[in-house]
Design a protein around this motif. Structure first.
Motif, short mmCIF file in Angstrom:
data_model
loop_
_atom_site.label_atom_id
_atom_site.label_comp_id
_atom_site.label_asym_id
_atom_site.label_seq_id
_atom_site.Cartn_x
_atom_site.Cartn_y
_atom_site.Cartn_z
N SER A 51 0.85 -1.19 0.00
CA SER A 51 0.00 0.00 0.00
C SER A 51 0.88 1.24 0.00
CB SER A 51 -0.95 0.02 1.20
OG SER A 51 -0.24 0.17 2.42
N LEU A 52 0.26 2.40 -0.23
CA LEU A 52 0.98 3.66 -0.23
C LEU A 52 0.63 4.49 1.00
CD1 LEU A 52 0.64 5.04 -3.89
CD2 LEU A 52 2.47 3.64 -2.94
N PRO A 53 1.62 5.15 1.60
CA PRO A 53 1.31 6.14 2.62
C PRO A 53 0.75 7.40 1.98
CG PRO A 53 3.67 6.11 2.20
CD PRO A 53 3.07 5.01 1.35
N GLY A 54 0.31 8.34 2.78
CA GLY A 54 -0.35 9.52 2.23
C GLY A 54 0.50 10.76 2.17
N GLY A 55 1.77 10.67 2.57
CA GLY A 55 2.62 11.84 2.64
C GLY A 55 2.84 12.53 1.30
N GLY A 56 3.29 13.78 1.38
CA GLY A 56 3.59 14.55 0.18
C GLY A 56 2.43 15.35 -0.36
N ALA A 57 1.25 15.19 0.23
CA ALA A 57 0.09 15.95 -0.26
C ALA A 57 0.24 17.43 0.06
CB ALA A 57 -1.20 15.40 0.35
N GLU A 58 0.81 17.74 1.22
CA GLU A 58 0.96 19.11 1.71
C GLU A 58 -0.39 19.83 1.61
OE1 GLU A 58 3.45 18.17 2.86
OE2 GLU A 58 4.83 17.38 1.41
N ILE A 59 -0.47 20.89 0.81
CA ILE A 59 -1.76 21.54 0.50
C ILE A 59 -1.92 21.51 -1.01
CG2 ILE A 59 -2.94 23.76 0.41
CD1 ILE A 59 -3.30 22.62 3.08
N PHE A 60 -3.09 21.11 -1.48
CA PHE A 60 -3.31 20.96 -2.91
C PHE A 60 -3.41 22.29 -3.65
CE2 PHE A 60 -5.44 16.63 -2.03
CZ PHE A 60 -4.22 15.97 -2.12
N ALA A 61 -3.77 23.36 -2.96
CA ALA A 61 -3.93 24.66 -3.61
C ALA A 61 -2.62 25.09 -4.26
CB ALA A 61 -4.39 25.70 -2.61
N GLU A 62 -2.71 25.47 -5.52
CA GLU A 62 -1.51 25.81 -6.28
C GLU A 62 -0.76 26.98 -5.67
OE1 GLU A 62 1.46 25.43 -9.01
OE2 GLU A 62 -0.19 24.06 -8.59
N ARG A 63 -1.48 27.99 -5.17
CA ARG A 63 -0.83 29.16 -4.57
C ARG A 63 0.13 28.75 -3.46
NH1 ARG A 63 -0.93 32.34 -0.06
NH2 ARG A 63 -2.33 30.87 0.98
N VAL A 64 -0.33 27.87 -2.60
CA VAL A 64 0.49 27.45 -1.46
C VAL A 64 1.58 26.51 -1.90
CG1 VAL A 64 0.45 26.34 0.80
CG2 VAL A 64 -1.50 27.73 0.06
N ARG A 65 1.23 25.56 -2.73
CA ARG A 65 2.21 24.55 -3.15
C ARG A 65 3.39 25.20 -3.87
NH1 ARG A 65 0.96 19.38 -2.70
NH2 ARG A 65 2.39 17.84 -3.60
N ARG A 66 3.09 26.22 -4.67
CA ARG A 66 4.15 26.92 -5.41
C ARG A 66 5.12 27.59 -4.45
NH1 ARG A 66 0.76 29.20 -8.86
NH2 ARG A 66 0.65 31.11 -7.62
N LYS A 67 4.63 28.03 -3.28
CA LYS A 67 5.48 28.73 -2.33
C LYS A 67 6.25 27.78 -1.41
CE LYS A 67 2.90 33.07 -2.08
NZ LYS A 67 2.15 34.00 -1.20
N ILE A 68 5.61 26.73 -0.94
CA ILE A 68 6.25 25.92 0.10
C ILE A 68 6.90 24.65 -0.43
CG2 ILE A 68 4.62 26.82 1.81
CD1 ILE A 68 3.31 24.03 1.85
N ALA A 69 6.49 24.19 -1.62
CA ALA A 69 7.05 22.95 -2.17
C ALA A 69 7.10 23.06 -3.69
CB ALA A 69 6.21 21.76 -1.74
N PRO A 70 7.88 24.00 -4.21
CA PRO A 70 7.82 24.30 -5.64
C PRO A 70 8.42 23.23 -6.55
CG PRO A 70 9.59 25.55 -4.62
CD PRO A 70 8.85 24.87 -3.50
N ASP A 71 9.28 22.37 -6.02
CA ASP A 71 10.00 21.44 -6.89
C ASP A 71 9.71 19.99 -6.57
OD1 ASP A 71 11.27 21.62 -4.47
OD2 ASP A 71 13.25 22.13 -5.28
N LYS A 72 8.48 19.71 -6.11
CA LYS A 72 8.05 18.32 -6.00
C LYS A 72 6.80 18.15 -6.83
CE LYS A 72 7.37 17.66 -1.63
NZ LYS A 72 6.90 17.26 -0.28
N CYS A 73 6.37 16.93 -7.04
CA CYS A 73 5.27 16.67 -7.96
C CYS A 73 4.03 17.45 -7.55
CB CYS A 73 5.00 15.17 -8.06
SG CYS A 73 3.71 14.49 -7.03
N GLY A 74 3.29 17.92 -8.56
CA GLY A 74 2.13 18.77 -8.31
C GLY A 74 0.91 17.99 -7.87
N THR A 75 -0.14 18.75 -7.60
CA THR A 75 -1.37 18.18 -7.05
C THR A 75 -1.98 17.15 -7.97
OG1 THR A 75 -1.87 20.14 -5.75
CG2 THR A 75 -3.73 18.75 -6.37
N GLU A 76 -2.14 17.48 -9.24
CA GLU A 76 -2.82 16.55 -10.15
C GLU A 76 -2.07 15.25 -10.30
OE1 GLU A 76 -5.87 16.91 -11.10
OE2 GLU A 76 -5.85 18.82 -10.04
N ARG A 77 -0.74 15.33 -10.31
CA ARG A 77 0.02 14.10 -10.43
C ARG A 77 -0.04 13.29 -9.14
NH1 ARG A 77 6.29 13.45 -12.55
NH2 ARG A 77 6.18 11.19 -12.97
N TYR A 78 0.01 13.98 -8.00
CA TYR A 78 -0.14 13.27 -6.72
C TYR A 78 -1.45 12.49 -6.71
CZ TYR A 78 -0.94 12.54 -1.71
OH TYR A 78 -1.22 11.97 -0.49
#
Length: 404
Positions: A203-230
């Motif tokens: 099974s898969l753990p749920g980590g890496g989701a952070e916040i799905f909103a693009e505004r936040v993700r771009r600021k806090i985790a800009p170089d990891k896979c994006g929301t849609e790919r997650y």
């Protein structure tokens, strides 16, 4: 009660009748009305799905106990008094990571940097070997995104665990790691999942989701896979028969609207696949990272986020409080705010402790059972798929049936 000569037996009732502030706390209906949540309570009672506006109102309501009462009602409708935990071990095999998430205190950019480490396969396997006397049911693995390890490091890691303990459940590698493997090794996300499953991934753990909103993700985790790919990696995993969890990192720069949006995106994918087992809010910890000037979320905010998660995520069976992140006392209290799962024994944890967590790094099944019992709940040891584990721990009563 005997009557007082001046009618004192009736005086408390008269006082309450004459004082609306006291009377308003007599019934939960009055409390919900006072908080402006009656219509939300009625929607829930009628089996109607809450929308984004409802979620924001719940997050912004000044009456935490009213929100908690609604969440607890839903929690008990699903699970009664049961509170789940599992006997697991958590392993972070490397903290070398090419991503530069602002909130992370765990990662080191390059091998050889101060604090960087990568376990050999033997070192990682030895974590399980040393616990062969424990009735573990799960190994949980999450790692940094190491640019130099070959793919067979990960497949052999899984195979080795299965050789040591063939029946162990391997919950390994976040969707962010799956995406990184695919890009690094020239594979598709689907191919990565299939090869890892062939090596023993369960099974898969749920980590890496952070916040799905693009505004936040771009600021806090800009170089990891994006929301849609997650989300799509979890979709693919569910279609392949894997179950997974989904997390949400809260308490940093996200808004109430963005928290609710995150929950709704998880709910939408669950409508499609029914593959998520648990939603896990993860508290932001500010120590030793680039967001250290921000305060950590309060206990009240933590309880509110877990409660609203239970109310919004009507199709995800479990809401989990990761006690390492919330703190033990708040996790215990959360069992009356929508939470039905406290994760597990963990045994080793680096990510939160490197960010300043002061919680223990491990708890025994007996300690978790006592914690749950002291909160007025019924401890139930489970495996990763929420089958009840018959246990020798005297405080744990289980029926042996599946509770998923």
């Amino acid at each position: 009660m005997a009557a007082h000569p001046d009618g004192g037996a009736r005086r408390p009732a008269r006082a309450l009748a004459q004082n609306p502030d006291l009377r308003s706390f007599l019934t939960q209906e009055d409390r919900l009305s006072r908080a402006g949540l009656t219509d939300i309570a009625e929607k829930i009672s009628a089996g109607l799905r809450l929308d984004a506006d409802d979620g924001v109102r719940l997050l912004e309501s000044p009456d935490l106990l009213a929100v908690g009462w609604l969440a607890n009602r839903e929690r008990e409708r699903r699970h009664g008094a049961r509170a789940y935990f599992n006997h697991n071990i958590r392993l972070e095999a490397t903290n070398v990571c090419v991503a530069s998430c602002l909130f992370c205190s765990f990662a080191r950019l390059r091998p050889g940097d101060p604090g960087a480490y990568t376990m050999s396969l033997e070192e990682a396997w030895d974590k399980l070997r040393r616990r062969l006397d424990q009735p573990l049911t799960e190994v949980h693995v999450v790692n940094g995104l190491h640019p130099d390890l070959p793919f067979d490091y990960y497949t052999e890691l899984l195979r080795g665990f299965k050789r040591i303990r063939p029946g162990i459940h391997l919950k390994c590698f976040t969707a962010v790691e799956i995406a990184f493997f695919a890009d690094l090794y020239g594979m598709t996300d689907q191919q990565v999942l299939v090869e890892l499953m062939a090596a023993g991934l369960d099974s898969l753990p749920g980590g890496g989701a952070e916040i799905f909103a693009e505004r936040v993700r771009r600021k806090i985790a800009p170089d990891k896979c994006g929301t849609e790919r997650y989300l799509d990696i979890h979709r693919k995993a569910h279609r392949l028969g894997l179950r997974s969890n989904v997390t949400m990192l809260y308490g940093h720069i996200e808004t109430a609207e963005e928290r609710v949006d995150h929950m709704l995106r998880a709910r939408e994918l669950q409508d499609e696949t029914q593959g998520f087992q648990a939603f896990i809010p993860l508290a932001f910890h500010p120590d030793n990272n680039q967001m250290r000037k921000l305060p950590a979320p309060s206990a009240a905010d933590t309880l509110r986020v877990h409660a609203v998660s239970r109310l919004m995520l009507d199709n995800i069976p479990h809401v989990k409080a990761f006690w390492v992140a919330t703190g033990v006392e708040v996790a215990q209290t959360s069992l009356w705010f929508g939470v039905d799962d406290l994760d597990g024994t963990v045994q080793e944890e680096k990510i939160y402790h490197m960010a300043g967590a002061r919680t223990p790094e491990a708890m025994t099944p007996r300690e978790l059972s006592r914690l749950i019992t002291a909160a007025g709940r019924e401890p139930v040891e489970r495996d990763t798929l929420y089958n009840v584990v018959e246990s020798g721990h005297p405080a744990i009563q289980s029926s042996g049936r599946s509770v998923s």
